[in-house]
Design an enzyme around this catalytic site. Structure first.
Site, PDB file in Angstrom:
ATOM      1  CG  ASP A 256      -1.861   1.059   1.348  1.00  0.00           C
ATOM      2  OD1 ASP A 256      -2.374   1.465   0.292  1.00  0.00           O
ATOM      3  OD2 ASP A 256      -2.126   1.523   2.471  1.00  0.00           O
ATOM      4  CB  ILE A 305      -0.115   8.338  -9.878  1.00  0.00           C
ATOM      5  CG1 ILE A 305       0.691   7.043 -10.042  1.00  0.00           C
ATOM      6  CG2 ILE A 305       0.695   9.405  -9.131  1.00  0.00           C
ATOM      7  CD1 ILE A 305       1.312   6.477  -8.776  1.00  0.00           C
ATOM      8  CB  CYS A 311      -6.408  11.982  -4.739  1.00  0.00           C
ATOM      9  SG  CYS A 311      -6.690  10.252  -4.548  1.00  0.00           S
ATOM     10  CG  ASP A 344      -6.679   2.248  -6.176  1.00  0.00           C
ATOM     11  OD1 ASP A 344      -7.799   2.660  -5.859  1.00  0.00           O
ATOM     12  OD2 ASP A 344      -5.683   2.279  -5.418  1.00  0.00           O
ATOM     13  NE  ARG A 407      -2.376   4.110  -0.148  1.00  0.00           N
ATOM     14  CZ  ARG A 407      -2.785   4.577  -1.338  1.00  0.00           C
ATOM     15  NH1 ARG A 407      -2.830   5.853  -1.559  1.00  0.00           N
ATOM     16  NH2 ARG A 407      -3.105   3.750  -2.299  1.00  0.00           N
TER      17      ARG A 407
HETATM   18  P1  XMP Z   1     -12.038   6.811  -5.283  1.00  0.00           P
HETATM   19  O1  XMP Z   1     -12.043   7.765  -6.441  1.00  0.00           O
HETATM   20  O2  XMP Z   1     -12.678   5.511  -5.613  1.00  0.00           O
HETATM   21  O3  XMP Z   1     -10.495   6.518  -5.010  1.00  0.00           O
HETATM   22  O4  XMP Z   1     -12.635   7.433  -4.054  1.00  0.00           O
HETATM   23  C1  XMP Z   1     -10.048   5.627  -4.026  1.00  0.00           C
HETATM   24  C2  XMP Z   1      -8.541   5.487  -4.116  1.00  0.00           C
HETATM   25  O5  XMP Z   1      -7.890   6.742  -3.839  1.00  0.00           O
HETATM   26  C3  XMP Z   1      -6.578   6.482  -3.321  1.00  0.00           C
HETATM   27  N1  XMP Z   1      -6.417   7.291  -2.115  1.00  0.00           N
HETATM   28  C4  XMP Z   1      -5.759   8.454  -2.083  1.00  0.00           C
HETATM   29  N2  XMP Z   1      -5.050   9.104  -3.044  1.00  0.00           N
HETATM   30  N3  XMP Z   1      -4.610  10.834  -1.500  1.00  0.00           N
HETATM   31  C5  XMP Z   1      -4.456  10.291  -2.735  1.00  0.00           C
HETATM   32  O6  XMP Z   1      -3.794  10.900  -3.581  1.00  0.00           O
HETATM   33  C6  XMP Z   1      -5.303  10.236  -0.491  1.00  0.00           C
HETATM   34  O7  XMP Z   1      -5.424  10.746   0.614  1.00  0.00           O
HETATM   35  C7  XMP Z   1      -5.894   8.978  -0.800  1.00  0.00           C
HETATM   36  N4  XMP Z   1      -6.596   8.081  -0.053  1.00  0.00           N
HETATM   37  C8  XMP Z   1      -6.903   7.064  -0.907  1.00  0.00           C
HETATM   38  C9  XMP Z   1      -6.481   5.007  -3.046  1.00  0.00           C
HETATM   39  O8  XMP Z   1      -5.703   4.419  -4.059  1.00  0.00           O
HETATM   40  C10 XMP Z   1      -7.929   4.559  -3.083  1.00  0.00           C
HETATM   41  O9  XMP Z   1      -8.074   3.200  -3.411  1.00  0.00           O
END
Ligand code: XMP
Length: 494
Positions: A256, A305, A311, A344, A407
């Site tokens: 992760d 990414i 994000c 993802d 992470r």
């Molecule tokens: P969705 O669009 O389905 O995305 O809500 C979920 C995925 O977002 C990633 N993730 C993050 N990426 N900052 C990021 O840049 C974050 O704080 C964060 N938290 C999660 C992760 O890959 C997840 O599966």
């Protein structure tokens, strides 16, 4: 070091596309959506009946979500903002959820000397409606159920269990199959069958409730032992968590990391792969170069990414890859070694999910789509009369404070402020995970119908994209109308 390369050359940039930039080109078809087979592989050795994963986020996947996902044929990936012992307990809970034979250590038993009142209280506390009665050596003597003792018509509260129990017990051996167990229960009109070894010692229990649950979920994703499949996130340097999750029975471990094209991360991921039996999915990556670094040892590669709904990676760091291009680049490399790819993040609609598969993914992972469901961790909150649940990025301040900071390769050991790459938000409450999955998978099946593909591999092969202009994007959403009734699978982007 000065280079001869003019900076202006950097402006000769390739284009990178994401979901809204493309549509699937409709094709001749004989495939009805219901006939489309959506089974897939999430990693080299783990198959799913639907190509869907729930994200390893502390507002998305704990054991309730993972159980719900596996029952519907997908995979829940436990987040890692919990200590290792808690993660092990969560994995064990998922593995026990729908097993045919409940292990001895989890079977509630009564002793023949207990009083009726005691056994009644015990069954209430344990949440069971009956229990095998065993002696000190675990030999099965009888079975006691609520109907034997309530409402104390024939026996008194202080009578012993041995007086009320049924002592002609129908038992079965460890190799019993679900169908045989059901036949026994129908024939003898019983609700539970103790499983015994050759010496009549109790080794497990099959219950009608468990059998019915399994029947309801015909498409559940099971491991080789017939238990629900389960994924777990581990930090790239957390070998101890990886081995503990592996021993507890996790089928797939997900390295992760927000940027897995980091050579220290890759080295450590290789070590984790060597130390465990479970499949190891490496991520996240977003380029063919990154995929090439991990494709020789990874059992799956996860792509994303900065596309996620919560994000801020792209705006905070200036780095990222639009998701459709990222998936296609990685899939080109992964295909050479037959390694599955998971797309993802960034998926808002079922159409996005099936576009990700067309771009080369074998499965998709979603966070925001599931964060509002009943099963997701966290309580329902009401604001202005509408129901919501919390949804936050694992790189948000709140999530990092509860332990997930690495992470994003950050920590606050020096007491310095975090530099977050995610936000904390609320998402509309959506009801059950099963109904959300029904809409998501239904839309994906229809997408396969438009392309005329009967299976996921065929769809990956046959699908083609067209590029969409911004006028085309506007045309693709409801327009020039005021929506009067909410559709279960569409809400306009605000
Ligand atoms: P969705 O669009 O389905 O995305 O809500 C979920 C995925 O977002 C990633 N993730 C993050 N990426 N900052 C990021 O840049 C974050 O704080 C964060 N938290 C999660 C992760 O890959 C997840 O599966």
């Amino acid at each position: 070091m000065e280079s001869d390369r003019p900076f202006s050359e950097k402006l000769e940039v390739p284009e990178a596309l994401t979901f809204d930039d493309v549509l699937l080109r409709p094709k001749e078809s004989r495939i009805e959506p219901d006939d489309a087979d959506v089974s897939t592989r999430v990693s080299k050795n783990v198959e799913l009946n639907i190509p869907i994963l729930s994200a390893a986020m502390d507002t998305v996947t704990e054991s309730d979500t993972a159980i719900g996902m596996a029952r519907e044929g997908g995979l829940g990936v436990l987040h890692r903002n919990m200590d290792i012992e808690t993660m092990v307990a969560e994995i064990e809970r998922i593995k026990r959820a729908d097993e045919l034979v409940i292990d001895r250590e989890n079977v509630v038993t009564a002793s023949p000397e207990q009083t009726i009142a005691e056994v009644d209280t015990m069954m209430g506390q344990e949440g069971v409606s009956g229990a095998p009665v065993v002696d000190d050596d675990d030999t099965v003597l009888g079975i006691i159920s609520g109907t034997d003792i309530r409402p104390y018509l024939e026996v008194g509260e202080t009578d012993e269990v041995r007086e009320a129990m049924t002592d002609e017990v129908i038992t079965a051996g460890v190799d019993i199959e679900a169908r045989e167990a059901l036949e026994l229960m129908y024939e003898y009109k019983i609700e539970r069958v103790p499983i015994v070894d050759d010496d009549d010692t109790l080794v497990g229990l099959v219950t009608m409730q468990g059998l019915l649950q399994r029947r309801e979920n015909q498409d559940a994703a099971h491991d080789g032992d017939g238990q629900l499949v389960c994924g777990a996130a581990v930090g790239p340097f957390e070998t101890d968590r990886a081995t503990a999750a592996d021993e507890a029975g996790a089928d797939v471990l997900f390295i992760d990391c927000a940027h897995a094209h980091n050579l220290n991360v890759i080295e450590s991921a290789r070590e984790i792969k060597d130390a465990v039996e479970a499949d190891v999915v490496v991520g996240n990556v977003g380029t063919s170069e990154a995929a090439a670094e991990v494709v020789d040892f990874a059992d799956g590669i996860k792509v994303g990414i900065g596309p996620g709904s919560i994000c801020t990676t792209r705006v905070v760091t200036g780095a990222g890859m639009p998701q459709i291009t990222a998936v296609a680049e990685v899939a080109d490399v992964a295909a050479q070694e037959d390694v599955p790819v998971i797309a993802d993040g960034g998926i808002r609609y079922s159409g996005d999910a099936i576009k990700a598969i067309a771009a080369g993914a074998d499965a998709v992972m979603l966070g925001s789509y599931f964060a509002g469901t009943e099963e997701a961790p966290g309580r329902v909150i009401t604001m202005n009369g509408k129901k919501y649940k919390q949804y936050r990025g694992m790189g948000s301040v709140g999530a990092m404070k509860s332990g997930g900071g690495d992470r994003y390769l950050k920590d606050d050991e020096d007491g310095e402020e975090f530099v977050p790459e995610g936000v904390e938000a609320a998402t509309p409450y959506k009801g059950t995970l099963a109904s959300e999955l029904h809409q998501l998978v239904g839309g994906m099946r229809s997408g396969m119908g438009y392309v005329g593909a009967a299976t996921i591999p065929e769809f990956k092969e046959r699908s083609e994209f067209v590029r969409v202009s911004s006028a085309g994007q506007t045309e693709g959403h409801p327009h020039d109308v005021m929506i009067t009734d909410e559709a279960p699978n569409y809400s306009p982007d605000e």
